[in-house]
Design a protein around this motif. Structure first.
Motif, mmCIF file in Angstrom:
data_model
loop_
_atom_site.group_PDB
_atom_site.id
_atom_site.type_symbol
_atom_site.label_atom_id
_atom_site.label_comp_id
_atom_site.label_asym_id
_atom_site.label_seq_id
_atom_site.Cartn_x
_atom_site.Cartn_y
_atom_site.Cartn_z
ATOM 1 N N PRO A 1 0.829 -1.216 0.000
ATOM 2 C CA PRO A 1 0.000 0.000 0.000
ATOM 3 C C PRO A 1 0.859 1.260 0.000
ATOM 4 N N SER A 2 0.283 2.335 -0.498
ATOM 5 C CA SER A 2 0.931 3.641 -0.388
ATOM 6 C C SER A 2 0.754 4.165 1.027
ATOM 7 N N TRP A 3 1.479 5.244 1.346
ATOM 8 C CA TRP A 3 1.122 5.957 2.569
ATOM 9 C C TRP A 3 -0.214 6.655 2.317
ATOM 10 N N PRO A 4 -0.925 7.081 3.343
ATOM 11 C CA PRO A 4 -2.233 7.725 3.126
ATOM 12 C C PRO A 4 -2.081 9.086 2.418
ATOM 13 N N ILE A 5 -2.501 9.145 1.178
ATOM 14 C CA ILE A 5 -2.431 10.396 0.417
ATOM 15 C C ILE A 5 -3.298 11.442 1.115
ATOM 16 N N GLY A 6 -2.758 12.634 1.266
ATOM 17 C CA GLY A 6 -3.458 13.686 1.978
ATOM 18 C C GLY A 6 -2.872 13.949 3.348
ATOM 19 N N GLN A 7 -1.921 13.098 3.758
ATOM 20 C CA GLN A 7 -1.254 13.275 5.046
ATOM 21 C C GLN A 7 0.134 13.856 4.816
ATOM 22 N N SER A 8 0.210 15.181 4.676
ATOM 23 C CA SER A 8 1.482 15.826 4.360
ATOM 24 C C SER A 8 2.452 15.804 5.526
ATOM 25 N N GLY A 9 2.031 15.227 6.659
ATOM 26 C CA GLY A 9 2.919 15.098 7.804
ATOM 27 C C GLY A 9 4.115 14.208 7.524
ATOM 28 N N ILE A 10 4.074 13.420 6.434
ATOM 29 C CA ILE A 10 5.253 12.613 6.114
ATOM 30 C C ILE A 10 6.410 13.505 5.695
ATOM 31 N N VAL A 11 6.098 14.717 5.217
ATOM 32 C CA VAL A 11 7.142 15.668 4.812
ATOM 33 C C VAL A 11 7.423 16.570 6.011
ATOM 34 N N ARG A 12 8.412 16.214 6.788
ATOM 35 C CA ARG A 12 8.685 16.979 7.996
ATOM 36 C C ARG A 12 10.112 16.682 8.456
ATOM 37 N N GLY A 13 10.528 17.402 9.467
ATOM 38 C CA GLY A 13 11.839 17.148 10.045
ATOM 39 C C GLY A 13 12.888 18.123 9.538
ATOM 40 N N LEU A 14 14.071 17.974 10.083
ATOM 41 C CA LEU A 14 15.165 18.885 9.760
ATOM 42 C C LEU A 14 15.983 18.351 8.597
ATOM 43 N N VAL A 15 15.281 18.059 7.504
ATOM 44 C CA VAL A 15 15.944 17.674 6.254
ATOM 45 C C VAL A 15 15.447 18.597 5.156
ATOM 46 N N THR A 16 16.287 18.844 4.186
ATOM 47 C CA THR A 16 15.870 19.691 3.078
ATOM 48 C C THR A 16 14.944 18.915 2.153
ATOM 49 N N GLY A 17 14.298 19.636 1.249
ATOM 50 C CA GLY A 17 13.451 18.970 0.279
ATOM 51 C C GLY A 17 14.226 17.967 -0.551
ATOM 52 N N ARG A 18 15.433 18.339 -0.972
ATOM 53 C CA ARG A 18 16.253 17.418 -1.763
ATOM 54 C C ARG A 18 16.633 16.180 -0.956
ATOM 55 N N GLU A 19 16.996 16.388 0.303
ATOM 56 C CA GLU A 19 17.367 15.248 1.145
ATOM 57 C C GLU A 19 16.184 14.317 1.354
ATOM 58 N N PHE A 20 14.999 14.887 1.527
ATOM 59 C CA PHE A 20 13.814 14.060 1.695
ATOM 60 C C PHE A 20 13.555 13.233 0.445
ATOM 61 N N ILE A 21 13.676 13.847 -0.729
ATOM 62 C CA ILE A 21 13.434 13.136 -1.984
ATOM 63 C C ILE A 21 14.454 12.022 -2.184
ATOM 64 N N ARG A 22 15.721 12.301 -1.888
ATOM 65 C CA ARG A 22 16.745 11.260 -2.012
ATOM 66 C C ARG A 22 16.486 10.115 -1.041
ATOM 67 N N PHE A 23 16.048 10.453 0.177
ATOM 68 C CA PHE A 23 15.738 9.419 1.164
ATOM 69 C C PHE A 23 14.580 8.546 0.672
ATOM 70 N N LEU A 24 13.539 9.178 0.154
ATOM 71 C CA LEU A 24 12.394 8.428 -0.362
ATOM 72 C C LEU A 24 12.820 7.532 -1.518
ATOM 73 N N ALA A 25 13.661 8.075 -2.410
ATOM 74 C CA ALA A 25 14.138 7.289 -3.552
ATOM 75 C C ALA A 25 14.923 6.071 -3.091
#
Length: 233
Positions: free
Chosen positions: A64-88
């Motif tokens: 399953p995906s994470w629950p779409i609509g829960q933007s709380g997954i995008v949080r913490g002291l990481v940059t947008g690029r770091e978050f995307i690389r982590f997800l990848a």
């Protein structure tokens, strides 16, 4: 396919039952799930994403995906690029392709900023964009139907529609829109049973009745009673 077998869930604060011996099987169709009691939809979501019930069992085929609509997954002291690389890295994606897609919607400065400083709309857009990249078997939704950016939302809707082909979906309402556009069966969730609506249109009519308290007094229609191929009580 989702199977709940004699599931029991208790409210951690009141120690009252949320679900009591709830059993049903959801087939391969895309389902919109709603209830007059928000505790039930929240508890149902937790079961679907892997929380263990107090009793019984829950089985969900596929990833399953994470629950779409829960933007709380995008949080913490990481940059947008770091978050995307982590997800990848988690989903074995091409991080360069993901970053290139993100750069269409976010400035270089914003992507270099820690996400805790992003606005709620910016985090919502990134969360929606990210869910388009991995290859999920079932898409879950729980929360806002849009990001407030009509241009982004229009493209996202088109891309999500293509991504959804051949895959399952469990959308938890409210909101009903836009998720109802992709669902072809609807479930009214109660503590010990479910009522199935064969069409989204019927359920949207019933949703108005939920707000007035009339729905629970209405006997199921013949169409609802004939939906046992997908919901087995």
């Amino acid at each position: 396919m989702l199977i709940l077998d004699n599931v029991e869930v208790w409210d951690g604060e009141t120690r009252e039952p949320v679900f009591e011996n709830l059993s049903f099987k959801l087939g391969r169709r895309r389902a919109l799930v709603f209830s007059e009691d928000e505790r039930l939809t929240a508890a149902f979501l937790r079961l679907v994403i892997g929380h263990r019930p107090a009793g019984g069992s829950v089985v969900l085929d596929g990833r399953p995906s994470w629950p779409i609509g829960q933007s709380g997954i995008v949080r913490g002291l990481v940059t947008g690029r770091e978050f995307i690389r982590f997800l990848a890295s988690i989903y074995n994606l091409d991080s360069s392709a993901c970053l290139a897609d993100a750069e269409r919607w976010f400035s270089a400065d914003l992507l270099a900023t820690t996400t805790n400083l992003w606005s709620s709309k910016e985090r919502a857009r990134l969360e929606r964009l990210c869910v388009l990249w991995p290859d999920f078997d079932v898409y879950l939704t729980y929360g806002a139907g849009g990001t407030g950016d009509p241009v982004f939302d229009q493209e996202w809707t088109e891309r999500f529609d293509a991504r959804l082909q051949g895959r399952g979906m469990i959308a938890i309402a409210p909101p009903f829109e836009p998720w109802a556009n992709w669902c072809d069966i609807v479930v009214l969730l109660r503590s010990d049973e479910v009522v199935c609506y064969e069409t989204v249109a019927d359920a949207l009519t019933a949703a108005t009745a939920v707000e007035t308290g009339d729905l629970l007094d209405r006997a199921p229609s013949r169409r609802e009673e004939q939906a046992e191929d997908d919901i087995l009580l």
